[in-house]
Motif scaffolding. Sequence first.
Motif, PDB file in Angstrom:
ATOM      1  N   ASN A 279      44.117  34.613  38.821  1.00 45.47           N
ATOM      2  CA  ASN A 279      44.679  35.896  38.360  1.00 45.47           C
ATOM      3  C   ASN A 279      45.251  35.770  36.952  1.00 45.47           C
ATOM      4  O   ASN A 279      46.252  36.392  36.622  1.00 45.47           O
ATOM      5  CB  ASN A 279      45.780  36.341  39.338  1.00 45.47           C
ATOM      6  CG  ASN A 279      46.167  37.814  39.160  1.00 45.47           C
ATOM      7  OD1 ASN A 279      45.338  38.635  38.758  1.00 45.47           O
ATOM      8  ND2 ASN A 279      47.405  38.147  39.475  1.00 45.47           N
TER       9      ASN A 279
ATOM     10  N   VAL B 196      40.826  36.941  47.663  1.00 51.62           N
ATOM     11  CA  VAL B 196      41.771  37.562  48.604  1.00 51.62           C
ATOM     12  C   VAL B 196      41.015  38.431  49.618  1.00 51.62           C
ATOM     13  O   VAL B 196      41.295  38.397  50.824  1.00 51.62           O
ATOM     14  CB  VAL B 196      42.848  38.387  47.859  1.00 51.62           C
ATOM     15  CG1 VAL B 196      43.708  39.163  48.845  1.00 51.62           C
ATOM     16  CG2 VAL B 196      43.722  37.484  47.001  1.00 51.62           C
TER      17      VAL B 196
ATOM     18  N   SER C 190      39.819  34.558  36.594  1.00 55.06           N
ATOM     19  CA  SER C 190      39.914  35.994  36.336  1.00 55.06           C
ATOM     20  C   SER C 190      40.572  36.752  37.498  1.00 55.06           C
ATOM     21  O   SER C 190      40.560  36.299  38.647  1.00 55.06           O
ATOM     22  CB  SER C 190      38.519  36.573  36.082  1.00 55.06           C
ATOM     23  OG  SER C 190      37.761  36.526  37.272  1.00 55.06           O
ATOM     24  N   THR C 191      41.132  37.900  37.159  1.00 55.73           N
ATOM     25  CA  THR C 191      41.695  38.776  38.191  1.00 55.73           C
ATOM     26  C   THR C 191      40.604  39.244  39.158  1.00 55.73           C
ATOM     27  O   THR C 191      40.818  39.343  40.363  1.00 55.73           O
ATOM     28  CB  THR C 191      42.411  39.979  37.526  1.00 55.73           C
ATOM     29  OG1 THR C 191      43.562  39.471  36.851  1.00 55.73           O
ATOM     30  CG2 THR C 191      42.852  41.009  38.541  1.00 55.73           C
ATOM     31  N   GLU C 192      39.412  39.502  38.616  1.00 57.31           N
ATOM     32  CA  GLU C 192      38.283  39.902  39.467  1.00 57.31           C
ATOM     33  C   GLU C 192      38.046  38.866  40.568  1.00 57.31           C
ATOM     34  O   GLU C 192      37.940  39.199  41.748  1.00 57.31           O
ATOM     35  CB  GLU C 192      37.025  40.086  38.604  1.00 57.31           C
ATOM     36  CG  GLU C 192      35.679  39.990  39.330  1.00 57.31           C
ATOM     37  CD  GLU C 192      35.404  41.107  40.333  1.00 57.31           C
ATOM     38  OE1 GLU C 192      36.121  42.118  40.325  1.00 57.31           O
ATOM     39  OE2 GLU C 192      34.470  40.944  41.141  1.00 57.31           O
ATOM     40  N   LYS C 193      37.969  37.584  40.199  1.00 56.08           N
ATOM     41  CA  LYS C 193      37.683  36.572  41.213  1.00 56.08           C
ATOM     42  C   LYS C 193      38.885  36.336  42.127  1.00 56.08           C
ATOM     43  O   LYS C 193      38.722  35.966  43.289  1.00 56.08           O
ATOM     44  CB  LYS C 193      37.230  35.262  40.561  1.00 56.08           C
ATOM     45  CG  LYS C 193      35.788  35.308  40.032  1.00 56.08           C
ATOM     46  CD  LYS C 193      34.759  35.523  41.138  1.00 56.08           C
ATOM     47  CE  LYS C 193      33.331  35.637  40.614  1.00 56.08           C
ATOM     48  NZ  LYS C 193      33.073  36.905  39.875  1.00 56.08           N
ATOM     49  N   PHE C 194      40.079  36.586  41.610  1.00 51.28           N
ATOM     50  CA  PHE C 194      41.252  36.527  42.486  1.00 51.28           C
ATOM     51  C   PHE C 194      41.126  37.595  43.574  1.00 51.28           C
ATOM     52  O   PHE C 194      41.351  37.332  44.756  1.00 51.28           O
ATOM     53  CB  PHE C 194      42.537  36.724  41.675  1.00 51.28           C
ATOM     54  CG  PHE C 194      43.794  36.715  42.517  1.00 51.28           C
ATOM     55  CD1 PHE C 194      44.107  35.614  43.298  1.00 51.28           C
ATOM     56  CD2 PHE C 194      44.655  37.804  42.530  1.00 51.28           C
ATOM     57  CE1 PHE C 194      45.265  35.602  44.080  1.00 51.28           C
ATOM     58  CE2 PHE C 194      45.806  37.799  43.308  1.00 51.28           C
ATOM     59  CZ  PHE C 194      46.116  36.700  44.084  1.00 51.28           C
ATOM     60  N   MET C 195      40.726  38.786  43.180  1.00 50.05           N
ATOM     61  CA  MET C 195      40.522  39.844  44.164  1.00 50.05           C
ATOM     62  C   MET C 195      39.438  39.447  45.168  1.00 50.05           C
ATOM     63  O   MET C 195      39.578  39.642  46.371  1.00 50.05           O
ATOM     64  CB  MET C 195      40.152  41.153  43.463  1.00 50.05           C
ATOM     65  CG  MET C 195      41.327  41.768  42.708  1.00 50.05           C
ATOM     66  SD  MET C 195      40.840  43.058  41.510  1.00 50.05           S
ATOM     67  CE  MET C 195      40.363  44.400  42.617  1.00 50.05           C
ATOM     68  N   VAL C 196      38.360  38.858  44.650  1.00 56.90           N
ATOM     69  CA  VAL C 196      37.260  38.446  45.526  1.00 56.90           C
ATOM     70  C   VAL C 196      37.752  37.452  46.580  1.00 56.90           C
ATOM     71  O   VAL C 196      37.447  37.574  47.765  1.00 56.90           O
ATOM     72  CB  VAL C 196      36.106  37.823  44.696  1.00 56.90           C
ATOM     73  CG1 VAL C 196      35.171  36.998  45.569  1.00 56.90           C
ATOM     74  CG2 VAL C 196      35.320  38.914  43.980  1.00 56.90           C
TER      75      VAL C 196
END
Lengths: 249, 249
Positions: free
Chosen positions: A247, A111, A103-109
């Motif tokens: 992502n 990073v 998920s994009t959420e976990k990609f943000m996490v």
Amino acid sequence: MNKTIETLMNHRSIRTFKKESLSEKQIKTIVEAAQMASTSSFIQAYTIIGITDKEKKEQLAKLAGGQDYVAENGHFFLFCADLYRHSLIGEMEEADVISSIESTEKFMVTVIDASLAAQNAVIAAESMGLGICYIGGIRNELEEVNKVIDAPDYVVPLFGLAVGVPEQLSAIKPRMPFTTIYHENSYKHESNVVKKQLEEYDREISSYYEERTNGIRKDKWTEQMAKMLQRKSRMYMKEYIEGKKLNRR
Amino acid sequence: MNKTIETLMNHRSIRTFKKESLSEKQIKTIVEAAQMASTSSFIQAYTIIGITDKEKKEQLAKLAGGQDYVAENGHFFLFCADLYRHSLIGEMEEADVISSIESTEKFMVTVIDASLAAQNAVIAAESMGLGICYIGGIRNELEEVNKVIDAPDYVVPLFGLAVGVPEQLSAIKPRMPFTTIYHENSYKHESNVVKKQLEEYDREISSYYEERTNGIRKDKWTEQMAKMLQRKSRMYMKEYIEGKKLNRR
């Protein structure tokens, strides 16, 4: 102002290092300090690769756009966003974790996690009198960088960090005014106001360059940014990250 | 170990603060320290919103999942990824900057930039004896959080940061072993080796909980992660970020 804040306020990127390798102890201290940064739900979603192989360092320097200080420094770290371990946890615990991981959420996490850790590494290094330079240039060709370090799916090199004993101190560039970067209670987005703020900052940056170059340079910040953003650089990134299974959804 | 590294190594999240507001001077010091973090090509792609309005703090506490310390602290900061200013630069300098701004590469840049700044803020605060807690929970409902602060396109709140005088110290949780997080020259991805490393770490985490709870808790790290990742949380994020005109191409 305490010692730590002095260190923070005194930061400048260092691009020329003395020929002096970091000791094992220094490396360990830097990595352990990095690990003490906050991490979202204790996820610890990053890996740090130390590059000591001379050939690999030279390869990375070339890939980063010919930056000598990627090869010549006291130590070179690569900070990677990393959910590979977590994908294995799915197998270990027989849990369906892949939707989350992609998920994009976990990609943000991942990073954010890697970046908080890196900044702790930086502060630790600088507090020991070392200098640093972040190397975003490694994102020029991630496919190739990835080959150098052989990273699996769910792992993306985000930036390098060159560390060493400073040979030359660069100058500290004045940041955006406090009232431009810091808003109270709501975002002040009225475009004419923001543009005026940027023009004011432009005057500050322009005279900063003028003074330091005897009038040769006087570029404005907005000018620099426009020039940089007009170049459509690293537009392969979306596809590359998705190919690494992050992502995606 | 110098004072700064001591501060870094002594970090733990603080979730109960004394009823004591940060002074204007403390806030300014924290923000200015944040700004001194490295920034990719000097892009300074973030904005910090200080929330002082009591009602807004309570709204955010609710949106973050009912975390009291979002409302009750010495000061609450919201760190936002921000390329809005840069979109205005396109108008000011008559430059086509939008393709760049909407790229995944620049989304990564703004998330990294904001995170480096935030971690500097954290270190500054902790060096003054204050405690902090990052609040990823604000990402539960970004649409609503966005309404609270009225942020325009190209701006995404990433996390909150509660700061204040610590009322209660929590414990420091042991991080992953050095050799698990730090690799030399290449990524060590052999899955059986990694799984063994995680099992070893599991034993450490498990006995950490066992000791501290008199045997009541003894969860393993992989167990915690599996539980967390099985929940498909914040799966709206991809669409939301794209709606904010970031991470689009």
